[in-house]
Design a protein around this motif. Structure first.
Motif, mmCIF file in Angstrom:
data_model
loop_
_atom_site.group_PDB
_atom_site.id
_atom_site.type_symbol
_atom_site.label_atom_id
_atom_site.label_comp_id
_atom_site.label_asym_id
_atom_site.label_seq_id
_atom_site.Cartn_x
_atom_site.Cartn_y
_atom_site.Cartn_z
ATOM 1 N N TRP A 156 13.102 0.347 1.171
ATOM 2 C CA TRP A 156 13.725 -0.016 2.414
ATOM 3 C C TRP A 156 12.886 -0.648 3.408
ATOM 4 C CZ3 TRP A 156 13.386 0.451 7.591
ATOM 5 C CH2 TRP A 156 14.661 0.653 8.451
ATOM 6 N N LEU A 157 11.785 -0.175 3.578
ATOM 7 C CA LEU A 157 10.699 -0.978 4.549
ATOM 8 C C LEU A 157 10.508 -2.310 4.203
ATOM 9 C CD1 LEU A 157 7.939 1.667 5.193
ATOM 10 C CD2 LEU A 157 9.562 0.942 6.732
ATOM 11 N N VAL A 158 10.583 -2.757 2.817
ATOM 12 C CA VAL A 158 10.654 -4.055 2.353
ATOM 13 C C VAL A 158 11.652 -4.893 2.802
ATOM 14 C CG1 VAL A 158 10.258 -5.685 0.326
ATOM 15 C CG2 VAL A 158 8.897 -3.395 0.383
ATOM 16 N N LYS A 159 12.879 -4.018 2.658
ATOM 17 C CA LYS A 159 14.189 -4.883 2.890
ATOM 18 C C LYS A 159 13.992 -5.228 4.549
ATOM 19 C CE LYS A 159 17.556 -2.260 2.429
ATOM 20 N NZ LYS A 159 18.832 -1.591 1.465
ATOM 21 N N TRP A 160 13.611 -4.260 5.319
ATOM 22 C CA TRP A 160 13.466 -4.276 6.640
ATOM 23 C C TRP A 160 12.645 -5.543 7.097
ATOM 24 C CZ3 TRP A 160 15.581 -3.763 11.052
ATOM 25 C CH2 TRP A 160 15.017 -3.590 12.337
ATOM 26 N N SER A 201 13.948 -6.629 -3.270
ATOM 27 C CA SER A 201 14.415 -5.248 -2.523
ATOM 28 C C SER A 201 15.848 -5.027 -2.304
ATOM 29 C CB SER A 201 13.752 -5.084 -1.032
ATOM 30 O OG SER A 201 14.319 -6.099 0.055
ATOM 31 N N LEU A 202 16.591 -5.925 -2.605
ATOM 32 C CA LEU A 202 18.190 -5.918 -2.512
ATOM 33 C C LEU A 202 18.515 -5.331 -3.898
ATOM 34 C CD1 LEU A 202 18.919 -9.201 -0.664
ATOM 35 C CD2 LEU A 202 18.361 -6.696 0.512
ATOM 36 N N LEU A 203 17.785 -5.247 -4.826
ATOM 37 C CA LEU A 203 18.419 -5.151 -6.329
ATOM 38 C C LEU A 203 18.002 -3.501 -6.538
ATOM 39 C CD1 LEU A 203 17.355 -8.278 -7.746
ATOM 40 C CD2 LEU A 203 19.602 -7.681 -6.753
ATOM 41 N N LEU A 262 6.648 2.246 11.532
ATOM 42 C CA LEU A 262 6.548 1.112 11.224
ATOM 43 C C LEU A 262 7.853 0.381 11.581
ATOM 44 C CD1 LEU A 262 5.046 1.028 7.416
ATOM 45 C CD2 LEU A 262 3.724 0.121 9.744
ATOM 46 N N PHE A 263 9.088 1.156 11.413
ATOM 47 C CA PHE A 263 10.381 0.572 12.017
ATOM 48 C C PHE A 263 10.110 0.482 13.456
ATOM 49 C CE2 PHE A 263 14.441 1.930 13.555
ATOM 50 C CZ PHE A 263 15.191 0.885 13.033
ATOM 51 N N SER A 264 9.706 1.357 14.223
ATOM 52 C CA SER A 264 9.585 1.134 15.472
ATOM 53 C C SER A 264 8.818 0.071 15.987
ATOM 54 C CB SER A 264 9.027 2.711 16.120
ATOM 55 O OG SER A 264 8.791 2.536 17.569
ATOM 56 N N LEU A 294 0.823 -1.213 -0.088
ATOM 57 C CA LEU A 294 -0.090 0.030 -0.027
ATOM 58 C C LEU A 294 0.865 1.167 0.052
ATOM 59 C CD1 LEU A 294 -2.734 -1.121 2.599
ATOM 60 C CD2 LEU A 294 -2.908 -1.187 0.090
ATOM 61 N N LEU A 295 2.043 1.084 0.513
ATOM 62 C CA LEU A 295 2.999 2.265 0.612
ATOM 63 C C LEU A 295 3.880 2.215 -0.916
ATOM 64 C CD1 LEU A 295 4.219 2.067 4.197
ATOM 65 C CD2 LEU A 295 2.485 3.591 3.122
#
Length: 635
Positions: free
Chosen positions: A163-167, A278-280, A396-398, A139-140
């Motif tokens: 980055w959120l996907v990678k996290w 997400s790493l690419l 989301l990271f928190s 959604l983001l």
């Protein structure tokens, strides 16, 4: 700043493919699992709701099934409609990039979450949670409207969202690696877990038998690779050097390839591959025109040195020794549980630092791009948009730090109350989840436990076995490739074998459906040994082991352990009372159904029933590939 346009688009379409497999798998099994005559009727979940008003029901138990009666459907047909609609939306996103927008992913997430809410014990596997969390991130990541023509500038927020996907990828892989050792499982600590893993996994593939018979030293080296790939290499995901991330992608793809070949883990591995995208960046797939020529010598040299350092660390942490007597390489873990516990604490702290620092750098880069590469109203609009997405990313990271910090008791105490609040509220929507709780210990050390259900028309016998479509039963039947199809009944039978039948209400419901001869449930099993329903049903617990290589015609050897549940008749008071207390007896639907809806949905069900589940899934996927190929040729 590397472009992520093509990478983002590929990720979104890959998620659509996973959604497609998930919805079709769910749809095929709805009548037998969740219908009025199914094992765990979905309407019982709704009827057992303690909330009276519609607003309270939607707020506390959110699912689109609450509106079924308002559109002329009962719960059964509403489930069909939601699964079919989800399949259609996923198919459109798969075949055309222009449909991969926020509205489509909002629909996919809402539909799958609605099905998940009534899935009960059959959706407790971690890949359902992983799909919902990935879908929430889409959604983001997805654009609000179809993508712009190639060549126009892309949103600065893409970097933050990817980055959120990678996290999420880091949390999933790292958590699965950590739990294997913090569980204290002796087989993971002496690196012999894979000697039992292939035999004891829930649904083995044909290659599982061959993997099980590999030499012990090969299996031990593979266990080392698994531990390094899950515990150490995920930290390299955040290194701001492209070659390091690409190498990490390759290492993880190799691991996923072996998992796919030797285990039927539903759509989990395909979803993991989607997250690995997400790493690419776009330059991985094609050379970007007008890109500045930058020397790659220093980054590549750094990548080589970094990976050599990892290899040296592996050499120190594992003891490799050649045994002259047997002519084999032996390997042992060279650190203690206390040292691992201390290292884990530092690892969690490092993950927190790497995650927060790289996220802040990503946000600053996006803000700089918004301010420097745009002008006028577009500039301020992009800055405002970047600030909004940055705030969402920080939240989301928190919340995502909570399951990571919970891995160690030392860092668990540092979790702040606002963090737990964020996690708890988002976890209710399965937007943030905890991973690694499944398969944290080696099972089946003394053979895999397997439940064999038998039926008879006479208490004295003969007793005939019910064979399932995918799980081990007949020792001479070959093992199937099932994934990415998700046979939820076969999967759950494995978990039931590790428990007592009194704690598994669904298996008592299954026994009653077999005694009743319910065709919806029988469709989830193999051919019935009875022309009609048997008078008695019982279950025995067996221990299965792979047959040795010297046996040419058998896949398994088995030994009876004992009784799992005693013989029941359809009217046995113990069985009936048990099911009545849990509202699991079949009851006809009293809800009014629109005849047009009924006719359409029954026609679709009749057509799809002509194909076995995995064949239906791959047929739809192949149709999508044909649509893509033909539309590409026409352009």
């Amino acid at each position: 700043m590397a472009l992520l346009r093509y990478t983002r688009d590929l990720f979104l379409r890959a998620v659509c493919v996973v959604y497609l497999f998930a919805f079709i798998s769910f749809y095929v099994q709805i009548p037998g699992l969740y219908g009025d005559n199914g094992i765990l009727p979905a309407k019982a979940v709704l009827e057992n709701s303690k909330h009276k008003t519609f607003a309270d029901k939607v707020h506390y138990e959110p699912t689109l099934l609450w509106i079924a009666s308002y559109v002329g459907l009962d719960t059964n047909y509403a489930l069909d409609l939601l699964a079919l609609l989800g399949s259609f939306l996923a198919f459109t996103g798969f075949v055309s990039q222009k449909f991969c927008t926020i509205p489509l992913f909002a629909g996919l997430w809402s539909l799958y979450f609605s099905l998940y809410q009534v899935g009960q014990v059959f959706v407790t596997s971690q890949w359902d949670d992983l799909l919902l969390e990935t879908g929430f991130l889409c959604l983001l990541v997805a654009p609000l409207i179809p993508r712009k023509p190639r060549g126009l500038k892309v949103s600065p927020c893409d970097k933050i969202n990817m980055w959120l996907v990678k996290w999420l990828l880091f949390r999933f892989i790292f958590s699965n690696g950590v739990v294997k050792l913090i569980s204290g499982c002796p087989k993971w600590w002496d690196l012999t877990a894979l000697s039992y893993h292939f035999e004891a996994m829930v649904l083995p593939t044909p290659l599982s038998w061959y993997a099980h018979h590999l030499p012990l030293w090969v299996l031990k080296l593979t266990a080392v690779y698994v531990q390094v790939a899950e515990l150490a290499l995920p930290f390299l995901f955040f290194i701001p050097v492209r070659s390091v991330r690409v190498t990490g992608f390759v290492f993880q793809i190799v691991l996923q390839m072996f998992i796919v070949l030797t285990g039927n883990f539903s759509f989990r591995d395909l979803l993991t591959v989607a997250l690995l995208i997400s790493l690419l960046d776009d330059n991985f797939f094609y050379k970007i025109r007008n890109a500045k020529n930058k020397s790659r010598i220093i980054p590549n040299l750094f990548s080589v040195v970094l990976h050599l350092a990892v290899c040296y660390a592996v050499y120190l942490l594992y003891q490799f020794k050649y045994n002259d007597k047997v002519g084999e390489l032996d390997v042992k873990i060279n650190f203690t549980k206390e040292q691992f516990n201390l290292g884990l604490q530092y690892a969690v702290i490092t993950a927190t630092f790497l995650g927060s620092s790289t996220l802040f750098m990503t946000i600053l880069q996006a803000l700089a791009k918004s301010a420097n590469e745009y002008s006028g109203a577009v500039k301020y609009g992009n800055i405002a948009k970047t600030v909004l997405f940055a705030g969402i990313a920080l939240v989301l990271f928190s919340g995502g730090l909570v399951p990571i910090q919970s891995l160690h008791k030392g860092t668990n105490t540092t979790i702040q109350t606002p963090q737990r609040t964020i996690y708890n509220r988002l976890h209710k929507l399965r937007a943030i989840n905890e991973y690694g709780t499944l398969f944290n210990k080696a099972t089946g050390v003394n053979g895999r436990p397997e439940i064999i259900i038998e039926g008879s028309n006479n208490i004295e016998g003969p007793w005939l076995e019910y064979n399932f479509l995918y799980k081990p039963g007949n020792v001479n039947h070959s093992l199937p490739f099932v994934a990415p199809y998700s046979p939820r009944l076969d999967w759950q039978m494995w978990w039931a074998a590790t428990s007592k039948y009194q704690k598994e209400s669904w298996i008592m419901s299954l026994a009653h459906r077999l005694l009743d001869g319910r065709p919806e449930v029988m469709a989830l099993l193999g051919p019935s040994p009875f022309p009609k329903a048997p008078k008695y049903v019982r279950a025995s617990l067996y221990s299965y082991k792979f047959a040795p290589q010297t046996e040419k015609y058998s896949w398994w050897r088995r030994e009876k352990v004992g009784e799992y549940f005693p013989a029941f008749t359809k009217t046995a008071p113990a069985l009936v009372d048990y099911l009545v207390a849990r509202n699991l007896l079949p009851t006809p639907s009293k809800e009014a159904i629109n005849p047009i809806w009924k006719q359409i949905l029954e026609a679709i069900r009749l057509a799809t029933n002509q194909l076995e589940g995995t064949l239906l899934l791959w047929s739809v996927f192949l149709a999508g590939c044909i649509v893509i190929a033909t539309s590409t040729k026409m352009k």
